[in-house]
Design an enzyme around this catalytic site. Structure first.
Site, PDB file in Angstrom:
ATOM      1  N   SER A 161     -40.562  76.665 -44.194  1.00 18.68           N
ATOM      2  CA  SER A 161     -39.258  77.075 -43.702  1.00 18.68           C
ATOM      3  C   SER A 161     -38.691  78.191 -44.583  1.00 18.68           C
ATOM      4  O   SER A 161     -39.291  79.256 -44.683  1.00 18.68           O
ATOM      5  CB  SER A 161     -38.330  75.856 -43.641  1.00 18.68           C
ATOM      6  OG  SER A 161     -37.164  76.139 -42.906  1.00 18.68           O
ATOM      7  N   GLY A 200     -35.228  74.326 -46.921  1.00 20.06           N
ATOM      8  CA  GLY A 200     -33.864  73.828 -46.975  1.00 20.06           C
ATOM      9  C   GLY A 200     -32.850  74.913 -46.681  1.00 20.06           C
ATOM     10  O   GLY A 200     -31.700  74.843 -47.109  1.00 20.06           O
ATOM     11  N   GLY A 201     -33.270  75.960 -45.947  1.00 18.54           N
ATOM     12  CA  GLY A 201     -32.343  77.002 -45.540  1.00 18.54           C
ATOM     13  C   GLY A 201     -31.798  77.843 -46.672  1.00 18.54           C
ATOM     14  O   GLY A 201     -30.759  78.483 -46.535  1.00 18.54           O
TER      15      GLY A 201
END
Length: 540
Positions: free
Chosen positions: A221, A138-139
């Site tokens: 991620s 989610g960055g």
């Protein structure tokens, strides 16, 4: 007659009569008769059960990082005497709107969720089941652990799965001279949370039937960037025995860069930029929503000097890291989802006239794996617009190859020298898009798409998304078996799944293509993603 009871949370002494105590002890339970319960010291967690599973949600692993604890390392949570409700997830950490989670302003968010396979024997310390701890993506600004339903992964493979909330954005990845002058580990507060969750697992998971000496961390991620960081972090030594990296990068930035970003945020919220205690006090009093609206969090961890002592890539090259077995892989079309969010879903599809400008944005998208402006003409020539149906696909391929696929491949060439390494490419180009609507090009096997094969993502799946096909469900079962086999033994191979060869440094491969109808190893990964070209490109 009275009995004195002490609340560990508030430190208050409560005087209860024997009659009241008796009434409390005989009152109807708030939990179902078959609710699974686990005793940890003086605390009893009451969860929920489903066929073959027990689930404990919203389990506190650290105190609320509020007030004076904002921008401090997490403090272990004291036990709550008596029975604690673990039937629903805790609040997600503060974040704005995103496809990965629910907006939140609640700083009391350091919770984890535990999914435990069990039968009539229950959960016993001697069962010593493998433990898998997942850090969401989610960055570093969005998401929460409860989104990732691990029922199938746990039930099918007899592994315990833990999903974790950690501080995000300006509250989780933040440096400022006033905070950094304090006497504590600084900057990577979200990563400190993750390491505290691993300490909680180490100290408590045996009560659930788990093996504290067989813990696998995995993340996707931003969560995968976190896994890279823990692999090289001296503070994480011994907290895990295996690691799975999904669509990550060796992304980090200097403390000076992070402090400059912190000063900018401080200015936006009306706080001093200096190293004074007054500046720290001002920041700690700033409203959560104000901090969220002002944040500009890079997709990178911070070289703070203790948790992360230097660039991740340098530590790996030198072999100076926690040498555990690793799975490190990517998706076939990583950039398609990312380009979709950068262009189509941010206003309009990429126009040909804006291609060079788009490449400039991609070049600085993720620290350490970006490329210099001087390299843009060569990138534009190699990924010429004439080769693609629409400009967005050209930009997507640059992201896929240059930012994610080839950096992961090159990292595996390094790690294979020091520890068992396995590489995959999730290559189901018919993968569903579960978090993004249609755009000007297909998402295919885009970023985030592999997670639907490992977890049930129903809570964030867009309405109208088609069901998986039978072939995709079979691929999901196979991938879950690979992940669990690796967690059990450090090798993804096992009964009922196609052979997955180890990545060998000498031959720079092979890579396991995870696909329907049958996964298999391939030797053309580097050629398909033009890694020879990217090896020559000057990186930022």
């Amino acid at each position: 007659m009275h009995i004195l009871m002490t609340s560990l949370r508030g430190g208050k002494r409560l005087s209860l009569s024997a009659a009241v105590v008796a009434a409390l002890l005989t009152a109807p339970s708030a939990f179902a008769d078959n609710a699974p319960q686990i005793k940890i010291g003086s605390e009893t967690l009451a969860g929920v059960s489903s066929p073959g599973l027990a689930k404990f949600m919203g389990v506190r692993y650290a105190q609320a990082p509020t007030g004076e604890l904002r921008w401090k390392p997490p403090v272990p949570a004291p036990a709550e005497p008596g029975t604690v409700d673990a039937t629903k997830p805790g609040a997600g950490c503060p974040q704005g709107k995103s496809p990965w989670g629910t907006p939140s302003s609640d700083e009391d968010c350091l919770f984890l969720n535990i999914t435990v396979p069990h039968d009539d024997a229950g959960m016993k310390f001697w069962q010593r089941k493998p433990v898998m701890v997942f850090f969401h993506g989610g960055g570093f600004t969005g998401g929460s652990g409860d989104v990732y339903d691990a029922d199938a992964l746990a039930r099918e493979n007899n592994v315990i799965v833990v999903t974790v909330n950690y501080r995000l954005g300006a509250l989780g990845f933040f440096a400022h001279p006033a905070l950094d002058a304090e006497d504590h580990v600084i900057a990577n507060y979200g990563l400190l949370d993750q390491q505290q969750s691993l300490r909680w697992v180490r100290d408590n998971i045996a009560a659930f039937g788990g093996n504290p000496d067989n813990v696998t961390i995995f993340g996707e991620s931003a969560g995968a960037i976190a896994v890279y960081t823990h692999i090289v972090s001296p503070m994480a030594a011994g907290l895990f025995q295996k690691a799975i990296i999904e669509s990550g990068a060796t992304a980090d930035e200097t403390l000076q860069t992070a402090e400059d970003q912190g000063k900018t945020l401080a200015q936006k919220v009306g706080c001093p930029e200096d190293a004074s205690p007054a500046a720290a006090e001002c920041l700690r009093k700033a409203p959560v929503d104000t901090l969220i609206s002002a944040e500009a969090t890079p997709i990178a961890t911070i070289i703070d000097g203790k948790l992360l002592t230097g660039p991740i890539a340098d530590s790996l090259k030198a072999g100076e890291y926690n040498r555990v077995p690793v799975i490190n892989g990517t998706n076939h079309d990583e950039g398609n989802l990312i380009a979709g969010f950068m262009f189509d879903l941010s206003g309009a599809p990429l126009a040909a006239k804006d291609y060079d400008k788009a490449l400039q944005g991609i070049a600085s998208f993720i620290p350490r794996v970006g490329f210099t402006d001087a390299a843009i003409p060569a990138v534009a020539k190699t990924y010429a617009l004439s080769k693609y149906k629409v400009p967005g696909l050209a930009a997507a391929q640059v992201i896929t190859d240059g930012v994610i696929a080839c950096p992961a491949y090159e990292t595996n060439r390094i790690m294979a020298k020091y520890s068992p390494t396995f590489e995959y490419e999730m290559a189901d180009t018919d993968a569903r898009s579960v978090v993004a609507p249609p755009i000007s090009f297909p998402y295919r096997a885009g970023h985030f798409s592999e997670l639907q094969y490992l977890f049930d993502l129903s809570s964030i799946t867009l309405k109208g998304t088609p069901d998986m096909t039978d072939a995709q469900r079979a691929l999901g079962k196979q991938m879950r078996a690979y992940w669990a086999n690796f967690a059990r033994s450090g090798n993804p191979n096992g009964k009922g799944v196609p052979t997955w060869p180890q990545f060998e440094q000498a031959q720079a491969g092979p890579v396991q293509s995870l696909n329907k109808p049958q996964s298999h190893s391939v030797s053309n990964f580097a050629a398909e993603h033009q890694c020879a070209f990217w090896r020559k490109v000057e990186r930022k």
